[in-house]
Design a protein around this motif. Structure first.
Motif, PDB file in Angstrom:
ATOM      1  N   GLN A  37     121.643  47.911  84.911  1.00 52.56           N
ATOM      2  CA  GLN A  37     121.184  48.236  86.252  1.00 52.56           C
ATOM      3  C   GLN A  37     121.711  49.576  86.759  1.00 52.56           C
ATOM      4  O   GLN A  37     121.100  50.202  87.624  1.00 52.56           O
ATOM      5  N   ALA A  38     122.859  50.009  86.221  1.00 55.36           N
ATOM      6  CA  ALA A  38     123.481  51.239  86.723  1.00 55.36           C
ATOM      7  C   ALA A  38     122.907  52.492  86.090  1.00 55.36           C
ATOM      8  O   ALA A  38     122.959  53.576  86.696  1.00 55.36           O
ATOM      9  N   VAL A  39     122.374  52.385  84.874  1.00 56.03           N
ATOM     10  CA  VAL A  39     121.835  53.566  84.189  1.00 56.03           C
ATOM     11  C   VAL A  39     120.415  53.811  84.667  1.00 56.03           C
ATOM     12  O   VAL A  39     119.478  53.075  84.333  1.00 56.03           O
ATOM     13  N   LEU A  40     120.259  54.868  85.473  1.00 54.39           N
ATOM     14  CA  LEU A  40     118.970  55.214  86.067  1.00 54.39           C
ATOM     15  C   LEU A  40     118.686  56.700  85.844  1.00 54.39           C
ATOM     16  O   LEU A  40     119.621  57.499  85.644  1.00 54.39           O
ATOM     17  N   PRO A  41     117.428  57.104  85.885  1.00 56.25           N
ATOM     18  CA  PRO A  41     117.121  58.539  85.728  1.00 56.25           C
ATOM     19  C   PRO A  41     117.801  59.414  86.776  1.00 56.25           C
ATOM     20  O   PRO A  41     118.168  60.555  86.496  1.00 56.25           O
ATOM     21  N   PHE A  42     117.999  58.874  87.978  1.00 59.17           N
ATOM     22  CA  PHE A  42     118.624  59.653  89.050  1.00 59.17           C
ATOM     23  C   PHE A  42     120.069  59.999  88.733  1.00 59.17           C
ATOM     24  O   PHE A  42     120.565  61.054  89.127  1.00 59.17           O
ATOM     25  N   THR A  43     120.773  59.107  88.022  1.00 55.59           N
ATOM     26  CA  THR A  43     122.202  59.303  87.761  1.00 55.59           C
ATOM     27  C   THR A  43     122.473  59.721  86.315  1.00 55.59           C
ATOM     28  O   THR A  43     123.158  60.714  86.066  1.00 55.59           O
ATOM     29  N   TRP A  44     121.927  59.009  85.361  1.00 58.73           N
ATOM     30  CA  TRP A  44     122.230  59.255  83.956  1.00 58.73           C
ATOM     31  C   TRP A  44     121.187  60.145  83.276  1.00 58.73           C
ATOM     32  O   TRP A  44     121.415  60.610  82.161  1.00 58.73           O
ATOM     33  N   GLY A  45     120.039  60.313  83.893  1.00 63.07           N
ATOM     34  CA  GLY A  45     118.997  61.124  83.271  1.00 63.07           C
ATOM     35  C   GLY A  45     118.033  60.341  82.415  1.00 63.07           C
ATOM     36  O   GLY A  45     117.082  60.921  81.867  1.00 63.07           O
ATOM     37  N   PHE A  46     118.223  59.061  82.265  1.00 64.12           N
ATOM     38  CA  PHE A  46     117.289  58.224  81.516  1.00 64.12           C
ATOM     39  C   PHE A  46     117.367  56.808  82.048  1.00 64.12           C
ATOM     40  O   PHE A  46     118.268  56.461  82.813  1.00 64.12           O
ATOM     41  N   MET A  47     116.418  55.990  81.615  1.00 65.82           N
ATOM     42  CA  MET A  47     116.319  54.608  82.080  1.00 65.82           C
ATOM     43  C   MET A  47     116.813  53.672  80.994  1.00 65.82           C
ATOM     44  O   MET A  47     116.458  53.810  79.831  1.00 65.82           O
ATOM     45  N   TRP A  48     117.652  52.711  81.401  1.00 66.97           N
ATOM     46  CA  TRP A  48     118.150  51.712  80.451  1.00 66.97           C
ATOM     47  C   TRP A  48     117.042  50.694  80.174  1.00 66.97           C
ATOM     48  O   TRP A  48     116.358  50.242  81.080  1.00 66.97           O
ATOM     49  N   THR A  49     116.900  50.355  78.913  1.00 69.21           N
ATOM     50  CA  THR A  49     115.840  49.441  78.510  1.00 69.21           C
ATOM     51  C   THR A  49     116.426  48.227  77.806  1.00 69.21           C
ATOM     52  O   THR A  49     117.577  48.266  77.343  1.00 69.21           O
ATOM     53  N   PRO A  50     115.652  47.133  77.709  1.00 67.38           N
ATOM     54  CA  PRO A  50     116.142  45.965  76.956  1.00 67.38           C
ATOM     55  C   PRO A  50     116.479  46.295  75.509  1.00 67.38           C
ATOM     56  O   PRO A  50     117.388  45.692  74.930  1.00 67.38           O
TER      57      PRO A  50
END
Length: 688
Positions: free
Chosen positions: A399-412
Motif C-alpha cells: 500500500q505504501a509503494v505508489l507512483p507519487f512516492t516511489w515512482g512505480f506501483m506495487w503489484t501482486p
C-alpha cells in the motif's frame, strides 16, 4: 569404491522450542495471507463482533465515581488549603531569600559546585521572567511529593510485612507505572473537578510507585544479622521496623525520594494540559500552541533547570558522604536575609525581569530564517523517512509503494517475488543450521509486505503466545493472549496496532543507535565523558519538553512524534549497553587475550554475550519509555491509543480514556514480561 562423505550440515531431528514457535507463527501468518481474499475478517475484526466495552467501562466508572464524588470534592477542598499555603509562601517569599536558601542547601549537600548549580539555576529562572509560574509549579510539587511519599512508603511497608500481598502489590505497581499518565486525568477530572487539585492527585499517584519499589527493595536488602540483632534485643515488631530496618535501608529509600520528586515534577507539567492554573507547564503548552518556539524553548529550559537542580540535590541526599561546612551555608543564608531586609519594599518584581525575552525573540527569528532557507531540506528528510521507512512499516509495501512516492506501483506479482526471495533466503539460513533465524527472516518479510497496522489478528495472537511461551512458559502465554483478546473484542485493536507500530519503530531505532553509542562509550572513555552529561540531561528533562525541539524543525506530524519518542527512550539503551560491556569479568578477558584473541573477537565472543542480560534490560526500559512517551506525542499528531486517550481527556470520556489506557498498559506489560523472561534465561545460562 570409496563412499563420498556427506559434508552438508545436519538438520536436527527435532525442532527446538524457539524454532517450533517460529514455525507455527509463520504457518498461521501464511494461512491468513492466503485466505484473506475469501475471509476478510482474518485481517479486519468485524465491528459487529465487538462488545461496547468502552461504554460499559464508562457507565460503571461514572456510577462509581458519581458515588465517590462528594467525598472526592470534600478531599479536594481540604487539599486546597496546603496548596494555597504552599503557593502563598513560595510566591510571596522574596526571591533573594529563595535563591539564598537553595544556594545554602546546595553548599551543604555538595559543596561549591552544587551551590553554584542552585544559584545559577534559580538565577536563570529569575532572568526568564517565569518566576511566579515556576513557584506555582513548585508549590504543587511541594504538596504532591509528601502525599506520594506517604502512599509509596505505606505500600512498600505493607508488601514487606505481609508476604501474601507482595505479588499483588507488584502487579499493582506495574499497572500504575504502565498506564499512561493522561489516562489518570480523565477519571480524576470527574472526581475532583477542574483545577490544580487534579494535577496534585495525579502527580501523587504517578510518583508513589518509585517510592514503594525502593522501600520494598531497601527492606529486602537489610542484612539478616541486623534483623536478628533487633529481635535478640527484645524490640517489638514496630520497633524493629522503624528503629532498625528502615534506618538501615535509608540509602535505598532516599533513592526512592529522588525518583519520586522527579516523577512528581514530570506529572505536574503534564497535568497543565487541562489548564486551570498559571504554572510553567501551562506556559509551555500555550506558547507551543501559538508556535512561539523561542518562548516555548525558554519555558522548557526553566523546567529543565528545576529538574536538574532537584535531581542533583535530592540525589545527594541518597549518598552517604561527609557534608560540607554548615557555617558557610549559614553565612550564605544570612547574606540573602540581609539583602532582603535592606531592599525590603524596593525589590524588583520578578515577573518584570524578562531579561531573556530578546534571546527568545532572536531564537524565533533565527528559526524562521533557518526554516525558510532549509525548508526544502527539512521536508525532504521528513518525507523521506515517512515515505520510505515509517509508512511501509505502518501499512506495508503493497500500500505504501505508489507512483507519487516511489515512482512505480506495487503489484501482486511483486508481492509474490518478495515472498519467494524471503523464503529462499530463509531456506539458505535453515540449511546452514540457523533454523530460527531463517524462519524469523520469512516472518519479517511477511510483516514488511503487509504492514504492522494491517497484521491479521490470528497472526498477532499466535506470535505473542509463541514469544511468551519461549520467554516465560504457558502461564505467561495464556495470560497475554487473554489480555490481547480484551483489546480485540473492545474495538481498540486497530488503534493498538498503530501504537505498536510507532513505538516498535522507535524502539528499533533506539536499540540500533543507542546500542552503537553504548558500544562506542564502552571502548572509548573520552566518548563516555561526552555522552554521559547528555544522558544525564535527557533523563532529567520532563517528557513534555521533548516536543519543543522537534516541533521547531519538523512541525506537527508522525515523524516529529517518532523523533520525540526516540530522544526520550534512547538513554536506557545507551547506559545499559555500556554498563554491560564494561562489566565483563577481568579473568574472562585475560583468558581470551592469553589465547590470542583480538579486541574485535573479545568484543564479539566474550563481552557482548556476557552483556546480553544488561542489553535486554536496556531494551526493556527502552520499550517502557517509548510507551510512556507515546501519549505525550499525541499532542503533536500521532494516531492510535495515545490519540484516543488525549481525545478522551478533552471530551471527559472516562470510558474511552480508561479503556485506551488499559490497552496501552497491556501492550507495555506483555513486552516487559517477554524481555524480562529472555533476560532471566540468559542470566541463568551465564550462571549469574
Amino acid at each position: 569404491m570409496t563412499a563420498i562423505p556427506d559434508t552438508s550440515p545436519a538438520l536436527p531431528n527435532r525442532l527446538s522450542p524457539g524454532a517450533l514457535a517460529a514455525l507455527i507463527t509463520l504457518l498461521v501468518g501464511a494461512a491468513c495471507i492466503a485466505l484473506e481474499p475469501a475471509f476478510a475478517w482474518l485481517v479486519k475484526w468485524p465491528a459487529a463482533w465487538t462488545f461496547p466495552a468502552t461504554d460499559w467501562v464508562g457507565a460503571v466508572l461514572e456510577a462509581v465515581l458519581g458515588a465517590l464524588k462528594p467525598f472526592a470534592r470534600m478531599l479536594a477542598s481540604l487539599l486546597r488549603y496546603p496548596m494555597d499555603g504552599a503557593h502563598f509562601v513560595l510566591t510571596r517569599t522574596p526571591w533573594p531569600l529563595v535563591i539564598g536558601v537553595t544556594t545554602a542547601l546546595g553548599w551543604y549537600l555538595g559543596g561549591l559546585r552544587m551551590a553554584l548549580l542552585g544559584a545559577l539555576g534559580l538565577g536563570f529562572v529569575l532572568a526568564s521572567g517565569y518566576w511566579i509560574e515556576s513557584m506555582t509549579t513548585l508549590s504543587l510539587v511541594a504538596v504532591s511529593v509528601p502525599l506520594a511519599l506517604m502512599m509509596g512508603g505505606a505500600i512498600g511497608i505493607l508488601a514487606n510485612e505481609v508476604p501474601r500481598v507482595k505479588s499483588a502489590v507488584q502487579v499493582l505497581l506495574d499497572v500504575m507505572q504502565t498506564v499512561p499518565t493522561f489516562a489518570y486525568l480523565t477519571p480524576l477530572l470527574l472526581l475532583f473537578g477542574f483545577g490544580p487539585v487534579v494535577g496534585l492527585i495525579a502527580s501523587a499517584i504517578y510518583a508513589a510507585p518509585p517510592m514503594a519499589r525502593n522501600v520494598m527493595l531497601g527492606l529486602e536488602r537489610v542484612e539478616p544479622e541486623i534483623k536478628e540483632a533487633a529481635v535478640m534485643a527484645g524490640g517489638t515488631r514496630f520497633q524493629q521496623l522503624f528503629q532498625v530496618e528502615i534506618p538501615s535501608a535509608a540509602s535505598q529509600i532516599m533513592v526512592g525520594v529522588n525518583q519520586c520528586l522527579m516523577a512528581a515534577l514530570s506529572m505536574v507539567i503534564i497535568a497543565a494540559v487541562i489548564g486551570g492554573f498559571n504554572d510553567i507547564g501551562w506556559e509551555v503548552l500555550l506558547t507551543m500552541r501559538k508556535a512561539q518556539f523561542g518562548a516555548a524553548l525558554l519555558a522548557g529550559l526553566v523546567i529543565v533547570v528545576f529538574a536538574i537542580v532537584i535531581d542533583r540535590m535530592s540525589g545527594a541526599l541518597a549518598i552517604e558522604r561527609k557534608r560540607h561546612d554548615p557555617r558557610i551555608a549559614y553565612g550564605v543564608l544570612a547574606v540573602s536575609v540581609l539583602v532582603t531586609l535592606v531592599f525590603w519594599g524596593r525589590l524588583p518584581d520578578p515577573s518584570g525581569f524578562a531579561l531573556l525575552d530578546p534571546t527568545a525573540d532572536a531564537v524565533d527569528a533565527g528559526l524562521t530564517a533557518f526554516t525558510v532557507a532549509s525548508g526544502a531540506w527539512l521536508d525532504s528528510v521528513k518525507n523521506g523517512a515517512m515515505f520510505y521507512v515509517l509508512l511501509p512499516l505502518r501499512i506495508g509495501l503493497d500500500q505504501a509503494v505508489l507512483p507519487f512516492t516511489w515512482g512505480f506501483m506495487w503489484t501482486p506479482t511483486m508481492s509474490l517475488w518478495l515472498f519467494a526471495a524471503g523464503a529462499a533466503a530463509g531456506l539458505v539460513l535453515i540449511a546452514r543450521g540457523s533454523v530460527v533465524g531463517g524462519l524469523l527472516l520469512m516472518i519479517a518479510v511477511g510483516i514488511l509486505e503487509t504492514g504492522i497496522a494491517n497484521l491479521p489478528w490470528p497472526f498477532v495472537l499466535t506470535g505473542t503466545a509463541a514469544l511468551c511461551w519461549i520467554a516465560g512458559g504457558r502461564k505467561l502465554a495464556l495470560i497475554s493472549v487473554l489480555l490481547l483478546l480484551t483489546i480485540l473484542l473492545s474495538g481498540l485493536w486497530e488503534r493498538a496496532l498503530l501504537s505498536l507500530y510507532l513505538s516498535g519503530a522507535a524502539v528499533f531505532a533506539c536499540a540500533v543507535l543507542g546500542g552503537a553509542i553504548g558500544l562506542l562509550c564502552a571502548v572509548s572513555p573520552w566518548a563516555w565523558r561526552i555522552v554521559r552529561p547528555i544522558c544525564d540531561m535527557l533523563q532529567t528533562i520532563p517528557l513534555f519538553v521533548f516536543l519543543i525541539p522537534v516541533l521547531m524543525f519538523f512541525q506537527i506530524g508522525e515523524f516529529s512524534a517518532f523523533l520525540a519518542i526516540c530522544a526520550y527512550a534512547i538513554v536506557p539503551m545507551i547506559r545499559y549497553t555500556r554498563f554491560g560491556l564494561v562489566s565483563t569479568p577481568d579473568d574472562l578477558i585475560e583468558a581470551a587475550t592469553a589465547s590470542g584473541a583480538t579486541s574485535v573477537q573479545i568484543m564479539k565472543d566474550i563481552r557482548i554475550p556476557y552483556a546480553t542480560p544488561s542489553l535486554l534490560l536496556g531494551l526493556n526500559q527502552t520499550i517502557l519509555y517509548a510507551f510512556s512517551m507515546l501519549v505525550i506525542a499525541a499532542l503533536i499528531g500521532t494516531t492510535g491509543l495515545g490519540q484516543s486517550i488525549y481525545l478522551a481527556l478533552g471530551q471527559a470520556d472516562v470510558g474511552l480514556g480508561v479503556s485506551a489506557g488499559a490497552a496501552m498498559a497491556i501492550l507495555a506489560m506483555i513486552a516487559d514480561r517477554i524481555v524480562q523472561g529472555f533476560a532471566e534465561e540468559r542470566r541463568k545460562a551465564l550462571g549469574l
